[in-house]
Design a protein around this motif. Structure first.
Motif, mmCIF file in Angstrom:
data_model
loop_
_atom_site.group_PDB
_atom_site.id
_atom_site.type_symbol
_atom_site.label_atom_id
_atom_site.label_comp_id
_atom_site.label_asym_id
_atom_site.label_seq_id
_atom_site.Cartn_x
_atom_site.Cartn_y
_atom_site.Cartn_z
ATOM 1 N N GLU A 2 0.840 -1.190 0.000
ATOM 2 C CA GLU A 2 0.000 0.000 0.000
ATOM 3 C C GLU A 2 0.878 1.244 0.000
ATOM 4 O O GLU A 2 1.909 1.284 0.676
ATOM 5 C CB GLU A 2 -0.927 0.013 1.210
ATOM 6 C CG GLU A 2 -1.958 -1.105 1.203
ATOM 7 C CD GLU A 2 -2.916 -1.038 2.374
ATOM 8 O OE1 GLU A 2 -3.993 -0.434 2.218
ATOM 9 O OE2 GLU A 2 -2.567 -1.581 3.437
ATOM 10 N N GLU A 53 -4.832 -1.509 -7.478
ATOM 11 C CA GLU A 53 -5.925 -0.548 -7.505
ATOM 12 C C GLU A 53 -5.388 0.839 -7.178
ATOM 13 O O GLU A 53 -4.654 1.019 -6.210
ATOM 14 C CB GLU A 53 -7.003 -0.930 -6.492
ATOM 15 C CG GLU A 53 -8.161 0.050 -6.430
ATOM 16 C CD GLU A 53 -9.206 -0.325 -5.401
ATOM 17 O OE1 GLU A 53 -10.237 0.372 -5.320
ATOM 18 O OE2 GLU A 53 -8.984 -1.317 -4.666
ATOM 19 N N ASP A 94 -3.033 6.807 -4.032
ATOM 20 C CA ASP A 94 -3.580 5.827 -3.084
ATOM 21 C C ASP A 94 -3.617 4.423 -3.687
ATOM 22 O O ASP A 94 -4.660 3.916 -4.102
ATOM 23 C CB ASP A 94 -4.969 6.250 -2.610
ATOM 24 C CG ASP A 94 -4.943 7.591 -1.885
ATOM 25 O OD1 ASP A 94 -3.855 8.007 -1.454
ATOM 26 O OD2 ASP A 94 -6.008 8.216 -1.757
ATOM 27 N N LYS A 97 -6.916 4.757 -6.577
ATOM 28 C CA LYS A 97 -8.221 5.329 -6.255
ATOM 29 C C LYS A 97 -8.442 6.747 -6.757
ATOM 30 O O LYS A 97 -9.570 7.235 -6.750
ATOM 31 C CB LYS A 97 -8.427 5.285 -4.736
ATOM 32 C CG LYS A 97 -8.462 3.873 -4.172
ATOM 33 C CD LYS A 97 -8.681 3.878 -2.674
ATOM 34 C CE LYS A 97 -8.727 2.463 -2.116
ATOM 35 N NZ LYS A 97 -8.932 2.454 -0.643
ATOM 36 N N LYS A 98 -7.360 7.430 -7.192
ATOM 37 C CA LYS A 98 -7.528 8.827 -7.594
ATOM 38 C C LYS A 98 -6.615 9.192 -8.764
ATOM 39 O O LYS A 98 -5.497 8.685 -8.877
ATOM 40 C CB LYS A 98 -7.194 9.770 -6.424
ATOM 41 C CG LYS A 98 -8.105 9.688 -5.223
ATOM 42 C CD LYS A 98 -7.632 10.677 -4.152
ATOM 43 C CE LYS A 98 -8.467 10.587 -2.893
ATOM 44 N NZ LYS A 98 -7.948 11.509 -1.840
ATOM 45 N N SER A 154 -10.333 6.305 -11.206
ATOM 46 C CA SER A 154 -9.807 5.122 -10.525
ATOM 47 C C SER A 154 -9.607 3.987 -11.518
ATOM 48 O O SER A 154 -10.203 3.975 -12.596
ATOM 49 C CB SER A 154 -10.759 4.669 -9.408
ATOM 50 O OG SER A 154 -12.007 4.280 -9.946
#
Length: 215
Positions: free
Chosen positions: A77, A106, A95, A108-109, A132
């Motif tokens: 992360e 993944e 993120d 997110k922004k 995303s």
């Protein structure tokens, strides 16, 4: 007894090799690393570079300011801005969460993807933008949502969401789709599939087109 946490603070980069259950190595370099060998968690700070499958054809490189790695769950992360690169693909976003066991990431922004491929003795660049993205490092497929847009020299497409395959270079745009090609021909529809290698698009649902007569 309190858990012992080893903290390494040095002025030069350091490397932490880690082996997952799949035997694919993860290398982390940073200016500061805190490693809890009881919980098998790592916190890396300052010019962090994470390399998954170093030296292999599908090597993935992640750069960030702060990274957390859990060796038991195989999850990486990184809050804030992150850069990710593979062979001919670069991704910038915010993120990050990567499941190395599933090989899925993944962001997110503020996602920006750039794919560079050679075709007809020239380099073709495909740019993708979205809020995303979920992307498979293994299959080279993914899904983008929120203000999706593709930009190429020969066309641009915008939509609410899109599925994509960067290996086959097939992009499927869904909802509020608008395509404009280099000659300003326009297609508005519910769903549009772009086959980049074949230079073909297929439209479905509530199609409205405008084509221009060439002189």
């Amino acid at each position: 007894m309190k858990r012992i946490i080893c903290i390494f603070m040095i002025l030069i980069f350091i490397t932490v090799p880690v082996l997952s259950q799949t035997k694919n190595p993860v290398k982390i370099t940073a200016q500061k690393i805190s490693y809890d060998y009881g919980k098998k968690t790592t916190r890396a700070e300052g010019n962090v570079v994470v390399i998954y499958k170093p030296g292999q054809e599908d090597e993935t490189r992640i750069t960030a300011t702060l990274v957390f790695y859990n060796q038991d769950t195989n999850v990486v992360e990184a809050p804030g801005k992150v850069n990710i690169s593979q062979k001919d693909l670069s991704i910038v976003g915010e993120d990050l969460k990567v499941d190395l066991k599933k090989e899925v990431l993944e962001l997110k922004k503020n996602v920006n993807m750039v794919l560079q491929r050679k075709a007809d003795n020239k380099v073709e660049i495909t740019k993708l933008f979205a809020q995303s993205v979920v992307y498979s490092l293994k299959n080279k497929t993914g899904n983008m949502t929120g203000g999706v847009r593709i930009e190429r020299d020969d066309l641009t497409v915008s939509s609410s969401s899109a599925d994509f395959d960067t290996d086959k270079e097939i992009y499927t745009f869904v909802d509020n789709v608008k395509m404009v090609d280099k000659d300003k021909n326009e297609i508005n529809c519910k769903k549009l599939v772009v086959y980049v290698k074949d230079k073909v698009v297929m439209a479905e649902g509530n199609i409205d087109t405008t084509f221009y007569v060439t002189e």
